[in-house]
Design an enzyme around this catalytic site. Structure first.
Site, PDB file in Angstrom:
ATOM      1  N   ASP A   1      23.291 -15.960  -3.341  1.00 20.09           N
ATOM      2  CA  ASP A   1      22.565 -16.528  -4.468  1.00 20.09           C
ATOM      3  C   ASP A   1      21.746 -17.737  -4.020  1.00 20.09           C
ATOM      4  O   ASP A   1      22.205 -18.540  -3.213  1.00 20.09           O
ATOM      5  CB  ASP A   1      23.608 -16.972  -5.517  1.00 20.09           C
ATOM      6  CG  ASP A   1      22.987 -17.495  -6.786  1.00 20.09           C
ATOM      7  OD1 ASP A   1      22.373 -16.680  -7.495  1.00 20.09           O
ATOM      8  OD2 ASP A   1      23.106 -18.709  -7.053  1.00 20.09           O
TER       9      ASP A   1
ATOM     10  N   GLU B   1      18.800 -13.669  -2.125  1.00 19.88           N
ATOM     11  CA  GLU B   1      18.064 -13.918  -3.358  1.00 19.88           C
ATOM     12  C   GLU B   1      17.164 -15.111  -3.091  1.00 19.88           C
ATOM     13  O   GLU B   1      17.599 -16.259  -3.164  1.00 19.88           O
ATOM     14  CB  GLU B   1      19.006 -14.238  -4.531  1.00 19.88           C
ATOM     15  CG  GLU B   1      18.240 -14.243  -5.843  1.00 19.88           C
ATOM     16  CD  GLU B   1      18.492 -15.429  -6.761  1.00 19.88           C
ATOM     17  OE1 GLU B   1      18.002 -15.402  -7.895  1.00 19.88           O
ATOM     18  OE2 GLU B   1      19.159 -16.399  -6.361  1.00 19.88           O
TER      19      GLU B   1
HETATM   20  C1  NOJ Z   1      20.428 -16.948  -9.589  1.00 18.76           C
HETATM   21  C2  NOJ Z   1      21.295 -16.045 -10.408  1.00 18.76           C
HETATM   22  O1  NOJ Z   1      20.761 -14.743 -10.373  1.00 18.76           O
HETATM   23  C3  NOJ Z   1      21.346 -16.612 -11.806  1.00 18.76           C
HETATM   24  O2  NOJ Z   1      21.979 -15.731 -12.696  1.00 18.76           O
HETATM   25  C4  NOJ Z   1      22.043 -17.946 -11.750  1.00 18.76           C
HETATM   26  O3  NOJ Z   1      22.029 -18.551 -13.029  1.00 18.76           O
HETATM   27  C5  NOJ Z   1      21.367 -18.880 -10.754  1.00 18.76           C
HETATM   28  N1  NOJ Z   1      21.061 -18.239  -9.513  1.00 18.76           N
HETATM   29  C6  NOJ Z   1      22.247 -20.076 -10.449  1.00 18.76           C
HETATM   30  O4  NOJ Z   1      23.334 -19.687  -9.678  1.00 18.76           O
END
Ligand code: NOJ
Length: 553
Positions: free
Chosen positions: A203, A245
């Protein structure tokens, strides 16, 4: 899977699911790990090769688990470590893999690390977080959750300093300048990989480090750290993968592949919104243009391509003109918007138009990269824009027309979220059970397409792409090639019927065979090949050497 096992992710179909929303095995109104396990046959038959589970760790759940309070345990409502081991074993026995979300950039303010850090400025945990006496440092960093946060700094009253957070203020960023933090996160990874996990969706990777005078994104230190993580994984857990991500512009996103020594995969954030822009404008250019920018990438790496996920459809990486098109086409109601994005599911975004839904799936499955499906989109699930935050796209999976959509035997009031009951998407109609029984359902169509994609896994998964020149901007056409295999893909992005003349001299003598039905088309000759296309229709045509027994027509 057909080719080298260590590159399994290049041919795989991924399926994203929140444990909470998938299936409730114990009737408490909340989906759980055992529930996922009980649905493995469904996922396997659908064609999912690898599941991506959203965070399931212990958490106060203020950001649906992206606020972790213990990286080594599972949220009690979701189950136990033993349940998880069993899920892994049963997935593996079906040849499926599982990757898990890992939130590395920040933790919950309820994590003992942060609680200790705020107990006193002298706490040994203090330096696990990023502190400042004033809130003006790192002013080059943008705010991500623009609807809720006004600063990346939050005041901590007890020790009277500000702490740094890129997301919600209850998610303090970990301090990656501290070697203890860097090592601890590797230990967390080891813990899950040792159990048999096949990798991580990492993430928020761009934000690990902060440096004055920069945007605090994509810093060299961040890349260096992920290379270190990759080395550890390759040495200790060969065959496991890292998926980034990184919601970034093409060159910054590509950088996460490193020299095949960083991430194996990264989400293709630049492509995703442009698929929707192309549909809105009925114009192939936005897709052609962005695909040319995002390839090539190193051979052992791959894009993870997707249409929707558990977040708002992010519009951070598009131009302001593209953003305006997206909002006016897809988010007419203010409640459809969140931060810089649109919080809707796929089917409602496309007005539940079956032809458009099929078209975008055909794009997803044939553009370069590994497709990632979002749970429920295979049955055309709707959303609920009246639920807060991104909860409207995380409602219970619709299994049947029984009580609670067959998701749970709890009282309806007890469900973590109401199931979708709006007339056009009501679970009484949109559900796995009913769609299984209707040969023409969305579910049966998606299942079929995934099986076709698997038949052509190499050319679709690994082939090169070449866009074909022609004069009709409504039509996107490309050839995917891998070795001797060639697939001609044609998409009418327009709402009207259209025609296409394609000059295909290099394929003269070959016969197009429609990939889904096996229907044969006339041989390609020296004259332009002529297609008529229904609104929002597509062709996948394998180009084959004609055999002696082939008949025209
Ligand atoms: C990206 C995640 O996909 C999202 O759902 C989350 O709120 C943020 N990162 C913070 O971790």
């Amino acid at each position: 899977m057909h080719v080298d096992v260590p590159l399994w992710y290049r041919d795989a179909i991924f399926y994203e699911l929140p444990v909470k929303s998938f299936y409730d095995s114990n009737g408490d109104g909340i989906g759980d790990i055992n529930g996922v396990r009980l649905k493995l046959d469904y996922l396997h038959a659908l064609g999912a090769d690898c599941l991506w589970l959203l965070p399931f760790y212990n958490s106060p759940m203020k950001d649906d688990g992206y606020d972790i309070s213990d990286y080594y345990s599972i949220q009690p409502e979701y189950g136990t470590l033993d349940d998880f081991r069993l899920l892994l074993a049963e997935a593996h026995s079906r040849g499926m893999k599982i990757i898990a979300d890992l939130v590395m950039n920040h933790c919950s303010d309820q994590h003992s690390w942060f609680r200790e850090a705020v107990s006193s400025r002298e706490s040994p945990r203090r330096q696990w977080f990023v502190w400042s006496d004033d809130a003006s440092r790192y002013s080059g960093a943008r705010i991500i959750f623009t609807d809720t946060e006004i600063s990346n700094w939050a005041w901590e009253p007890r020790t009277k300093q500000y702490y740094w957070h890129r997301f919600y203020s209850h998610q303090p960023d970990l301090n990656y300048d501290n070697p203890e933090v860097r090592e601890e996160m590797k230990n967390v990874m080891r813990f899950w990989l040792r159990m048999g996990l096949d990798g991580f969706r990492c993430d928020a990777v761009p934000y690990l480090f902060e440096r004055e005078g920069t945007t605090c994104e994509n810093l060299p230190e961040t890349h260096a750290y992920f290379k270190e993580v990759r080395r550890m994984m390759e040495k200790e857990f060969p065959g496991t993968i890292l998926l980034a991500e990184a919601n970034q512009w093409p060159s910054d996103a590509k950088a996460y592949f490193g020299d095949q020594d960083e991430f194996h995969m990264a989400f293709n954030f630049p492509l995703m919104p442009r698929i929707f822009v192309a549909l809105a404008k009925e114009d192939a250019y936005p897709i052609v243009n962005i695909v040319k920018e995002i390839i090539p990438i190193p051979e052992k790496c791959d894009w993870a391509i997707f249409l929707r996920n558990h977040d708002e459809l992010t519009l951070e990486m598009v131009t302001s003109e593209e953003r305006d098109i997206m909002y006016s086409e897809y988010a007419r109601h203010p409640k459809m918007r969140l931060n810089i994005g649109i919080r809707r599911r796929l089917a409602p975004l496309l007005d539940n138009d079956r032809a458009s839904l099929e078209l975008v799936h055909a794009l997803l499955l044939s553009l370069p990269g590994s497709p990632v499906l979002y749970y429920g989109d295979e049955i055309g699930m709707g959303d609920n824009i009246y639920l807060g935050d991104r909860n409207g796209v995380r409602t219970p999976m619709q299994w049947s027309y029984d009580r609670n959509a067959g998701f749970s035997s709890a009282d309806t009031e007890q469900l973590f979220s109401p199931p979708i009951t709006s007339p056009n998407y009501h679970y009484g109609n949109v559900n796995v059970d009913s769609e299984n029984r209707l040969p023409t359902s969305m579910l049966n169509w998606v299942r079929k397409m995934l099986s076709v994609r698997k038949r052509y896994a190499q050319v679709m998964g690994r082939g090169s792409i070449k866009f074909l020149e022609h004069r009709n901007r409504h039509v996107l056409s490309y050839i995917r090639s891998y070795g001797e295999d060639r697939m001609l893909c044609i998409f009418n992005l327009s709402r009207k019927p259209t025609y296409l003349e394609l000059s295909l001299p290099e394929f003269s003598g070959l016969r197009p065979v429609e990939a889904i039905s096996g229907a044969q088309f006339p041989r390609i000759g020296d004259l332009p090949y002529f297609f008529t296309l229904h609104p929002r229709s597509f062709f996948w045509l394998g180009l084959t050497e004609p055999t002696g027994s082939d008949e025209e027509g």
